[in-house]
Scaffold this active site. Sequence first.
Site, PDB file in Angstrom:
ATOM      1  N   ASP A  82       0.770  -1.063  -0.075  1.00 20.41           N
ATOM      2  CA  ASP A  82       0.085   0.018   0.090  1.00 20.41           C
ATOM      3  C   ASP A  82       0.876   1.199   0.057  1.00 20.41           C
ATOM      4  O   ASP A  82       1.757   1.432   0.851  1.00 20.41           O
ATOM      5  CB  ASP A  82      -0.763   0.076   1.129  1.00 20.41           C
ATOM      6  N   HIS A  83       0.693   1.954  -0.920  1.00 18.91           N
ATOM      7  CA  HIS A  83       1.280   3.374  -1.133  1.00 18.91           C
ATOM      8  C   HIS A  83       2.885   3.453  -1.140  1.00 18.91           C
ATOM      9  O   HIS A  83       3.702   3.746  -0.234  1.00 18.91           O
ATOM     10  CB  HIS A  83       0.984   4.249   0.303  1.00 18.91           C
ATOM     11  N   GLU A 134      -1.927   5.749  -8.714  1.00 20.38           N
ATOM     12  CA  GLU A 134      -2.904   6.871  -8.007  1.00 20.38           C
ATOM     13  C   GLU A 134      -3.015   7.883  -8.996  1.00 20.38           C
ATOM     14  O   GLU A 134      -1.878   8.430  -9.224  1.00 20.38           O
ATOM     15  CB  GLU A 134      -2.496   6.965  -6.730  1.00 20.38           C
ATOM     16  N   HIS A 180      -7.417  10.030   4.108  1.00 16.26           N
ATOM     17  CA  HIS A 180      -7.030   8.921   5.183  1.00 16.26           C
ATOM     18  C   HIS A 180      -7.032   9.390   6.538  1.00 16.26           C
ATOM     19  O   HIS A 180      -6.953  10.572   6.869  1.00 16.26           O
ATOM     20  CB  HIS A 180      -5.368   8.806   4.896  1.00 16.26           C
ATOM     21  N   GLY A 181      -7.083   8.354   7.538  1.00 22.22           N
ATOM     22  CA  GLY A 181      -7.179   8.582   9.051  1.00 22.22           C
ATOM     23  C   GLY A 181      -8.710   9.012   9.277  1.00 22.22           C
ATOM     24  O   GLY A 181      -9.679   8.642   8.542  1.00 22.22           O
ATOM     25  N   GLY A 209      -8.734   5.636   1.912  1.00 27.09           N
ATOM     26  CA  GLY A 209      -9.488   6.141   2.899  1.00 27.09           C
ATOM     27  C   GLY A 209     -10.860   6.151   3.056  1.00 27.09           C
ATOM     28  O   GLY A 209     -11.694   6.928   3.203  1.00 27.09           O
ATOM     29  N   THR A 233      -8.035   2.679   9.215  1.00 33.91           N
ATOM     30  CA  THR A 233      -8.433   2.972  10.446  1.00 33.91           C
ATOM     31  C   THR A 233      -9.493   2.305  11.199  1.00 33.91           C
ATOM     32  O   THR A 233      -9.420   2.276  12.627  1.00 33.91           O
ATOM     33  CB  THR A 233      -8.993   4.572  10.344  1.00 33.91           C
TER      34      THR A 233
END
Length: 284
Positions: A82-83, A134, A180-181, A209, A233
């Site tokens: 991821d990322h 992305e 995100h978060g 997200g 999250t």
Amino acid sequence: MALVNVDTLLQAAEEGGYAVGAFNCNNMEIVQAIIGAAEAEKSPVIIQASQGAIKYAGLNYIVSLVRTAAESASVPVALHLDHGTSFEQVIQCIGHGFTSVMIDWSKHELEENIKVTNQILQVARPLNISVEAELGKIGGTEDDVVVTDREASFTDPEEAAYFVQQTGIRSLAVAIGTAHGQYKGEPKLDFDRLTAIKEKVQIPIVLHGSSGVPDEALKEAIRRGVRKINIDTNLREAFTDGVREVLAEKPNEIDPRKILGPARDKMQERVVEKIRVFGSNGKA
């Protein structure tokens, strides 16, 4: 069952009109919770590791945990980076056995994003490893990836079409209003933009997200072409809730198994909930 690549799972999701959950892992209990939920729901699943997870647990531990879980599972499991924000890191994960990687060059100019994505594809495609890219900048913070509100920008459908045409990428993460978060309020997704992107690119769309996005909004996103939904999250929240409950009831408890076991169960329940929202239950 051996690990599979993400393209295989998303193609089936595209044909079936559902999404596959991509759940972040950091340790053994989290991997067990994700696999336990997928097995219970007979759902394909993507287990993914972020840069923070790799730093915390170590690349070898992450791969060994997920591979062990997949080999004993009766459902398809993919291991995804991821990322990934450096060429070297992505190549390292490929070398260690990841079956899918994300190259996140979205902070760079479009042509640079295309260039680096193609470099990764040249390595990954011959090895049957999936690549996610992305386009657009998703706000918020995920481990080492930070995008401020000022920097965040939605994905342009025309740019998305050009990006896919220039790379041949088979899954694309887009920015349509998620972050995100933890959210401070209810996120409002730009569904018209999502529809326009999907009409232009005709490939599975990835939604990052997604923790905190209402279930109905996620279902609408799936109806409009989202096939991979990232959840992190919400899992952290469930896990820490489980720990807090044990320690509130038994503040002198010192056995990690009696603390982490209930946290794992809480997390598994949350993954089950998400799988049902995504519609991947019974699709293994």
